[in-house]
Design a protein around this motif. Sequence first.
Motif, PDB file in Angstrom:
ATOM      1  N   THR A   1       0.870  -1.174   0.000  1.00  0.00           N
ATOM      2  CA  THR A   1       0.000   0.000   0.000  1.00  0.00           C
ATOM      3  C   THR A   1       0.905   1.221   0.000  1.00  0.00           C
ATOM      4  O   THR A   1       1.926   1.250   0.683  1.00  0.00           O
ATOM      5  CB  THR A   1      -0.968  -0.025   1.203  1.00  0.00           C
ATOM      6  OG1 THR A   1      -1.882   1.056   1.103  1.00  0.00           O
ATOM      7  CG2 THR A   1      -0.248   0.046   2.518  1.00  0.00           C
ATOM      8  N   ASP A   2       0.586   2.223  -0.806  1.00  0.00           N
ATOM      9  CA  ASP A   2       1.528   3.310  -1.068  1.00  0.00           C
ATOM     10  C   ASP A   2       1.767   4.169   0.169  1.00  0.00           C
ATOM     11  O   ASP A   2       0.830   4.578   0.862  1.00  0.00           O
ATOM     12  CB  ASP A   2       1.013   4.197  -2.205  1.00  0.00           C
ATOM     13  CG  ASP A   2       1.037   3.483  -3.551  1.00  0.00           C
ATOM     14  OD1 ASP A   2       1.890   2.595  -3.736  1.00  0.00           O
ATOM     15  OD2 ASP A   2       0.206   3.816  -4.416  1.00  0.00           O
ATOM     16  N   ALA A   3       3.073   4.416   0.397  1.00  0.00           N
ATOM     17  CA  ALA A   3       3.519   5.374   1.416  1.00  0.00           C
ATOM     18  C   ALA A   3       3.192   4.950   2.842  1.00  0.00           C
ATOM     19  O   ALA A   3       3.195   5.790   3.749  1.00  0.00           O
ATOM     20  CB  ALA A   3       2.985   6.784   1.143  1.00  0.00           C
TER      21      ALA A   3
ATOM     22  N   LEU B   1      -5.131   8.423  -0.821  1.00  0.00           N
ATOM     23  CA  LEU B   1      -5.518   7.976  -2.158  1.00  0.00           C
ATOM     24  C   LEU B   1      -4.324   8.000  -3.107  1.00  0.00           C
ATOM     25  O   LEU B   1      -3.455   8.865  -2.999  1.00  0.00           O
ATOM     26  CB  LEU B   1      -6.608   8.880  -2.731  1.00  0.00           C
ATOM     27  CG  LEU B   1      -7.864   9.079  -1.900  1.00  0.00           C
ATOM     28  CD1 LEU B   1      -8.848   9.966  -2.660  1.00  0.00           C
ATOM     29  CD2 LEU B   1      -8.503   7.762  -1.518  1.00  0.00           C
ATOM     30  N   SER B   2      -4.298   7.047  -4.035  1.00  0.00           N
ATOM     31  CA  SER B   2      -3.366   7.087  -5.160  1.00  0.00           C
ATOM     32  C   SER B   2      -4.170   7.244  -6.435  1.00  0.00           C
ATOM     33  O   SER B   2      -5.229   6.621  -6.604  1.00  0.00           O
ATOM     34  CB  SER B   2      -2.520   5.813  -5.226  1.00  0.00           C
ATOM     35  OG  SER B   2      -1.559   5.782  -4.192  1.00  0.00           O
ATOM     36  N   LEU B   3      -3.672   8.087  -7.337  1.00  0.00           N
ATOM     37  CA  LEU B   3      -4.342   8.365  -8.608  1.00  0.00           C
ATOM     38  C   LEU B   3      -3.323   8.121  -9.721  1.00  0.00           C
ATOM     39  O   LEU B   3      -2.389   8.907  -9.906  1.00  0.00           O
ATOM     40  CB  LEU B   3      -4.859   9.803  -8.651  1.00  0.00           C
ATOM     41  CG  LEU B   3      -5.838  10.181  -7.512  1.00  0.00           C
ATOM     42  CD1 LEU B   3      -5.092  10.803  -6.326  1.00  0.00           C
ATOM     43  CD2 LEU B   3      -6.913  11.143  -8.014  1.00  0.00           C
ATOM     44  N   LEU B   4      -3.467   6.999 -10.436  1.00  0.00           N
ATOM     45  CA  LEU B   4      -2.489   6.539 -11.413  1.00  0.00           C
ATOM     46  C   LEU B   4      -3.069   6.667 -12.810  1.00  0.00           C
ATOM     47  O   LEU B   4      -4.155   6.140 -13.094  1.00  0.00           O
ATOM     48  CB  LEU B   4      -2.106   5.089 -11.111  1.00  0.00           C
ATOM     49  CG  LEU B   4      -1.001   4.455 -11.958  1.00  0.00           C
ATOM     50  CD1 LEU B   4       0.314   5.226 -11.814  1.00  0.00           C
ATOM     51  CD2 LEU B   4      -0.793   2.993 -11.549  1.00  0.00           C
ATOM     52  N   TYR B   5      -2.329   7.359 -13.687  1.00  0.00           N
ATOM     53  CA  TYR B   5      -2.809   7.658 -15.040  1.00  0.00           C
ATOM     54  C   TYR B   5      -1.892   7.007 -16.066  1.00  0.00           C
ATOM     55  O   TYR B   5      -0.657   7.100 -15.976  1.00  0.00           O
ATOM     56  CB  TYR B   5      -2.858   9.171 -15.249  1.00  0.00           C
ATOM     57  CG  TYR B   5      -3.314   9.580 -16.629  1.00  0.00           C
ATOM     58  CD1 TYR B   5      -4.578   9.222 -17.106  1.00  0.00           C
ATOM     59  CD2 TYR B   5      -2.480  10.313 -17.467  1.00  0.00           C
ATOM     60  CE1 TYR B   5      -4.994   9.594 -18.372  1.00  0.00           C
ATOM     61  CE2 TYR B   5      -2.894  10.695 -18.732  1.00  0.00           C
ATOM     62  CZ  TYR B   5      -4.148  10.329 -19.188  1.00  0.00           C
ATOM     63  OH  TYR B   5      -4.559  10.688 -20.439  1.00  0.00           O
TER      64      TYR B   5
ATOM     65  N   ASN C   1      -5.552   3.697  -0.322  1.00  0.00           N
ATOM     66  CA  ASN C   1      -4.494   2.920   0.329  1.00  0.00           C
ATOM     67  C   ASN C   1      -4.831   2.514   1.752  1.00  0.00           C
ATOM     68  O   ASN C   1      -4.211   1.608   2.305  1.00  0.00           O
ATOM     69  CB  ASN C   1      -3.191   3.735   0.332  1.00  0.00           C
ATOM     70  CG  ASN C   1      -2.603   3.875  -1.042  1.00  0.00           C
ATOM     71  OD1 ASN C   1      -2.097   2.929  -1.615  1.00  0.00           O
ATOM     72  ND2 ASN C   1      -2.692   5.084  -1.602  1.00  0.00           N
ATOM     73  N   ARG C   2      -5.817   3.167   2.351  1.00  0.00           N
ATOM     74  CA  ARG C   2      -6.172   2.874   3.733  1.00  0.00           C
ATOM     75  C   ARG C   2      -6.941   1.567   3.872  1.00  0.00           C
ATOM     76  O   ARG C   2      -7.056   1.044   4.985  1.00  0.00           O
ATOM     77  CB  ARG C   2      -6.980   4.041   4.313  1.00  0.00           C
ATOM     78  CG  ARG C   2      -6.195   5.356   4.338  1.00  0.00           C
ATOM     79  CD  ARG C   2      -7.087   6.558   4.578  1.00  0.00           C
ATOM     80  NE  ARG C   2      -8.038   6.753   3.480  1.00  0.00           N
ATOM     81  CZ  ARG C   2      -8.846   7.798   3.384  1.00  0.00           C
ATOM     82  NH1 ARG C   2      -8.809   8.748   4.312  1.00  0.00           N
ATOM     83  NH2 ARG C   2      -9.685   7.912   2.363  1.00  0.00           N
TER      84      ARG C   2
END
Length: 296
Positions: free
Chosen positions: A117-119, A128-132, A262-263
């Motif tokens: 999970t990020d960070a 939140l992660s926002l991947l484009y 990520n939570r």
Amino acid sequence: MSITVAPITPSFVAEISGIDLARPLQPNDRDAVADAINRYAVVVFRGQTLTDAQQIDFSAHFGPIHSSAQRARHTGIKHRLERTELADISNLDGDGNILDANAKRRLDWLANRLWHTDASFRAIPGALSLLYAHVIPDEGGDTEFADMRAAYDALPDGTKKQLEGLIAIHSIWHSRGQLDVNRSKYTDEELASLPPVPQRLVRTHPGSHRKTLYLAAHASHIEGMPVPDGRLLLMDLMEHATRPQFVHGHKWREGDLVIWDNRCTMHRARPFDTTKARDLRRVTTRDTASTLEQAA
């Protein structure tokens, strides 16, 4: 056109249509997206056309943005992306060429294929992660997501009681070490920039008020428990949480923007032919505080 939310399953992963993310986000649309994230944890937008600035501007509607940790652990190299809010999730070097097989940054991002999970390795972890997706290879490179709320719900009551109050120690160097990307590859400055941090093993997700496991490949051991025992517990929980009934695989298309929370999720990248370009760019928002300061 109004936003449409189409669930992939009743409570995990949804596709949102009827919105152009390059345009200024209206308050009611922002609220609808936030509600969908709280309910489904992973949301997918297809067919978007975004500049880096537009991706960052859209992301900022959902919380303060973490600067990329890549800058902290990759000093002294040329970075491809100018904006520090963006993490470069690609196999490209600073000049846009395919990374050499033994390049330190390539070896580092191989750890994205571990469940994580990020960070979580930051004192104030990722929200939140926002991947484009800019460039996608013809085959492979999918991302798998694990539903950590459903995984917690499925635990036996005795295991839930055992996990109450436990604290895991997270370190990015632990996840890299699992692939033998050892500490000697990093400078003292890089190592010192990201020290180990404690995080709750079980937390309450603030948007849905559901209990969730908080796991990652960054989780090294359990505070106050012999290291081997803690690692075995973490391994058992990871195995449980990544059973097929809790996992959804996303097959990328160019123009996809995927948001995950990520939570209450884990994710991992899947293999692809790394001689072919893959270019995705991620923004991660900060949580409100350390998990130790939030509801268990």
